[in-house]
Write a protein that holds these residues in place. Structure first.
Motif, PDB file in Angstrom:
ATOM      1  N   THR A 185      42.519  56.994  17.985  1.00 27.81           N
ATOM      2  CA  THR A 185      43.173  57.319  18.985  1.00 27.81           C
ATOM      3  C   THR A 185      44.293  56.305  19.345  1.00 27.81           C
ATOM      4  OG1 THR A 185      41.451  56.764  20.628  1.00 27.81           O
ATOM      5  CG2 THR A 185      41.507  59.029  19.872  1.00 27.81           C
ATOM      6  N   THR A 186      43.731  54.958  19.522  1.00 29.41           N
ATOM      7  CA  THR A 186      44.702  54.070  19.817  1.00 29.41           C
ATOM      8  C   THR A 186      45.729  53.698  18.804  1.00 29.41           C
ATOM      9  OG1 THR A 186      42.772  52.905  21.198  1.00 29.41           O
ATOM     10  CG2 THR A 186      44.868  51.466  20.688  1.00 29.41           C
ATOM     11  N   PHE A 187      45.303  53.874  17.344  1.00 26.96           N
ATOM     12  CA  PHE A 187      46.361  53.510  16.495  1.00 26.96           C
ATOM     13  C   PHE A 187      47.248  54.547  16.576  1.00 26.96           C
ATOM     14  CE2 PHE A 187      47.167  54.307  11.836  1.00 26.96           C
ATOM     15  CZ  PHE A 187      48.159  53.034  11.654  1.00 26.96           C
ATOM     16  N   LEU A 188      47.008  55.918  16.344  1.00 23.54           N
ATOM     17  CA  LEU A 188      47.687  57.108  16.451  1.00 23.54           C
ATOM     18  C   LEU A 188      48.625  56.836  17.921  1.00 23.54           C
ATOM     19  CD1 LEU A 188      48.878  59.682  15.319  1.00 23.54           C
ATOM     20  CD2 LEU A 188      47.160  60.845  16.287  1.00 23.54           C
ATOM     21  N   HIS A 189      48.262  56.567  18.913  1.00 20.61           N
ATOM     22  CA  HIS A 189      48.956  56.546  20.275  1.00 20.61           C
ATOM     23  C   HIS A 189      50.012  55.392  20.217  1.00 20.61           C
ATOM     24  CE1 HIS A 189      49.289  55.428  24.909  1.00 20.61           C
ATOM     25  NE2 HIS A 189      49.558  56.662  24.637  1.00 20.61           N
ATOM     26  N   GLU A 190      49.770  54.314  19.574  1.00 20.38           N
ATOM     27  CA  GLU A 190      50.690  53.313  19.535  1.00 20.38           C
ATOM     28  C   GLU A 190      51.860  53.655  18.457  1.00 20.38           C
ATOM     29  OE1 GLU A 190      48.694  49.805  18.503  1.00 20.38           O
ATOM     30  OE2 GLU A 190      47.889  49.183  20.271  1.00 20.38           O
ATOM     31  N   LEU A 191      51.586  54.423  17.371  1.00 19.37           N
ATOM     32  CA  LEU A 191      52.507  54.995  16.446  1.00 19.37           C
ATOM     33  C   LEU A 191      53.448  55.882  17.253  1.00 19.37           C
ATOM     34  CD1 LEU A 191      50.407  55.785  13.394  1.00 19.37           C
ATOM     35  CD2 LEU A 191      52.089  53.816  13.778  1.00 19.37           C
ATOM     36  N   LEU A 192      52.901  56.780  18.127  1.00 16.53           N
ATOM     37  CA  LEU A 192      53.882  58.041  18.765  1.00 16.53           C
ATOM     38  C   LEU A 192      54.418  57.256  19.703  1.00 16.53           C
ATOM     39  CD1 LEU A 192      51.027  60.683  18.785  1.00 16.53           C
ATOM     40  CD2 LEU A 192      53.298  60.680  17.657  1.00 16.53           C
ATOM     41  N   CYS A 193      53.715  56.176  20.395  1.00 18.03           N
ATOM     42  CA  CYS A 193      54.542  55.330  21.575  1.00 18.03           C
ATOM     43  C   CYS A 193      55.931  54.970  21.256  1.00 18.03           C
ATOM     44  CB  CYS A 193      54.009  54.365  22.403  1.00 18.03           C
ATOM     45  SG  CYS A 193      52.597  55.432  23.577  1.00 18.03           S
ATOM     46  N   LEU A 194      56.020  54.587  19.992  1.00 16.46           N
ATOM     47  CA  LEU A 194      57.363  54.016  19.263  1.00 16.46           C
ATOM     48  C   LEU A 194      58.520  54.880  19.487  1.00 16.46           C
ATOM     49  CD1 LEU A 194      55.751  52.296  16.124  1.00 16.46           C
ATOM     50  CD2 LEU A 194      56.458  51.020  18.501  1.00 16.46           C
ATOM     51  N   TYR A 195      58.286  56.393  19.420  1.00 12.57           N
ATOM     52  CA  TYR A 195      59.233  57.323  19.333  1.00 12.57           C
ATOM     53  C   TYR A 195      60.171  57.084  20.827  1.00 12.57           C
ATOM     54  CZ  TYR A 195      61.452  61.929  18.716  1.00 12.57           C
ATOM     55  OH  TYR A 195      62.524  62.824  18.642  1.00 12.57           O
ATOM     56  N   PRO A 196      61.369  57.032  20.400  1.00 11.59           N
ATOM     57  CA  PRO A 196      62.199  56.900  21.497  1.00 11.59           C
ATOM     58  C   PRO A 196      62.203  58.016  22.726  1.00 11.59           C
ATOM     59  CG  PRO A 196      63.265  56.414  19.578  1.00 11.59           C
ATOM     60  CD  PRO A 196      62.294  57.006  19.108  1.00 11.59           C
TER      61      PRO A 196
END
Length: 469
Positions: free
Chosen positions: A155-166
């Motif tokens: 969940t942390t890895f996926l969350h960090e990827l998605l948080c990059l979205y502007p």
């Protein structure tokens, strides 16, 4: 008398020697604990056993609230459900302590007291601020996205990827710690200045607590003061999710989960509105909250009630892997609070299994109940690791957002940096940098886990995915 005078010069030396021996005895028995924590445990053992100061008061939610009221000068806890949040904290602590059978360390006792009181101070200040500034409740937000799943399912890895979205925003560790502005100035300039002051004010305490916790937790779940963080701390105003209490939730899962989430997500919504209100790049921009927490699983019905149009992204991983990893996470959290030799790993494994099974049962019951309106995207951990871009594309499509070239570039940079960091860790393997665990460490076997979660594993083809790698 003359003999006493002859002995007196050696007394300090003797006491220093005893102190040093005790420090190293503690360090030998608790290799995971930092030396600083062992030193403090030795110093604080005297007031701890004599029950002086905070060690002479009950370590419970009532004491925390009394302390919070005294510190803040505020009294309104804002509860609409007869203070059921206190019952949840009380049950989790009492049943959890009974079932885990561990013993607090002197420093751990202080940390547990302090952490809960800080959450209650935040609750009191939030109630007071919302009453004084009704404009916060008028803040309109887009339907958020929640990343959920068992702990240790990516969940942390996926969350960090998605948080990059502007177009996404998440809240930071530091602002969770102190979520309420210290100014009545509602201008964005005044609020931004206040945020800078709060950021600086609380960093020394955060750094100190992290030093006491040690490096072991960072190898499992990285915690950065100014990095995005999950929903656990904001939701701890209602649920016993203060970091010192999380292991108790597993040890008391039958009793605690049965109490429900109460007003947890209503309180969380208020905090999201306040996080939006106080920050320029949120108040002045069109965005969607990108949130994450593995502990939402038993409470999806309550989550859906407050956020009926939210999108839930549920990550799935072979329980044989995530349960072992989750046991390691809880054990590491327990190091901070308890005397290491009193932690029973086999007992921990039993309760983590029980909590995981109960959370899964509750989650599927909620999805079945809300099937016609709940928007859920199921993702396997291995797919996220092997095809991260494809997974985030699917999620953005589910939310109705465009996968842009700008975002693609940000992902490339993040994934390259992440791969480099992992490669560096492999070259410098130490107990501090590598998260190692196994089911057998906690009295469990693959056969036991597969028997309990066979249907779940088959439904999401978790075992087959692993074999094909």
């Amino acid at each position: 008398m003359d003999q006493l005078k002859q002995i007196a010069p050696f007394v300090p030396v003797f006491l220093i020697g005893v102190f040093i021996i005790e420090v190293f005895r503690r360090k030998s028995a608790s290799k995971q604990k930092p030396l600083l924590t062992c030193v403090l445990d030795t110093i604080l053992s005297i007031p701890y056993y004599l029950e002086i100061g905070p060690w002479g008061e009950p370590n419970d939610i009532n004491t925390a609230i009394v302390g919070a009221i005294k510190t803040t000068g505020l009294k309104d806890v804002g509860s609409q459900d007869d203070c059921q949040f206190m019952t949840r904290y009380d049950v989790a602590r009492k049943v959890g302590m009974k079932n885990c059978k561990a013993t607090y360390s002197p420093t751990g006792y202080w940390i547990a007291c302090s952490v809960i009181q800080k959450r209650m101070e935040a609750r009191l200040r939030l109630v007071d601020y919302m009453k004084k500034h009704p404009a916060v409740a008028d803040i309109q937000m887009k339907d958020p996205v929640f990343v959920i799943g068992f702990p240790r399912t990516g969940t942390t890895f996926l969350h960090e990827l998605l948080c990059l979205y502007p177009g996404f925003r998440s809240h930071y560790t530091w602002e969770q710690v102190d979520n309420v502005p210290g100014t009545d100035d509602e201008s964005i300039e005044g609020l931004e200045a206040d945020r800078a002051l709060r950021y600086k004010k609380h960093k020394p305490r955060f750094d100190f607590i992290m030093k006491l916790a040690g490096d072991a937790i960072q190898s499992i779940h990285r915690i950065g003061y100014d990095e995005v963080e999950e929903c656990t701390t904001p939701c701890a105003l209602e649920l016993p999710w203060a970091v010192s209490e999380l292991p108790f939730v597993a040890f008391s899962c039958d009793e605690t989960v049965a109490l429900g989430a109460g007003e947890t997500f209503d309180w969380y919504k208020k905090q999201l509105q306040l996080f939006t209100f106080q920050c320029k790049d949120r108040r002045d921009q069109d965005f969607t909250w990108m949130l994450k927490c593995p502990f939402h699983l038993p409470y999806l019905s309550e989550l859906h009630k407050t956020f009926p149009e939210c999108t839930v992204v549920w990550t799935h991983r072979d329980p044989c892997d995530c349960i072992a990893s989750c046991c390691s996470l809880y054990e590491t959290l327990m190091y901070t609070a308890f005397e290491t030799p009193t932690i029973d790993r086999v007992n921990l494994g039993k309760y983590v299994m029980r909590y995981t099974k109960l959370a899964l049962k509750m989650a599927f019951a909620s999805l079945k109940k809300e099937a016609s309106t709940f928007k859920v995207e199921h993702i396997r951990y291995t797919d996220t690791v092997e095809n991260p871009k494809e997974m985030v594309k699917n999620i953005l499509a589910k939310v109705g957002l465009e996968y842009t070239s700008e975002y693609n570039s940000l992902l490339d940079t993040y994934l390259a940096d992440n791969a480099a960091k992992r490669a560096a860790l492999k070259k410098t393997k130490t107990d501090k940098t590598v998260h190692a665990y196994s089911l057998e460490d906690y009295g469990l076997t693959r056969e036991m886990v597969e028997k309990e979660f066979g249907e779940y594993i088959d439904t999401y083809k978790l075992k087959e995915v692993k074999k094909s790698k």
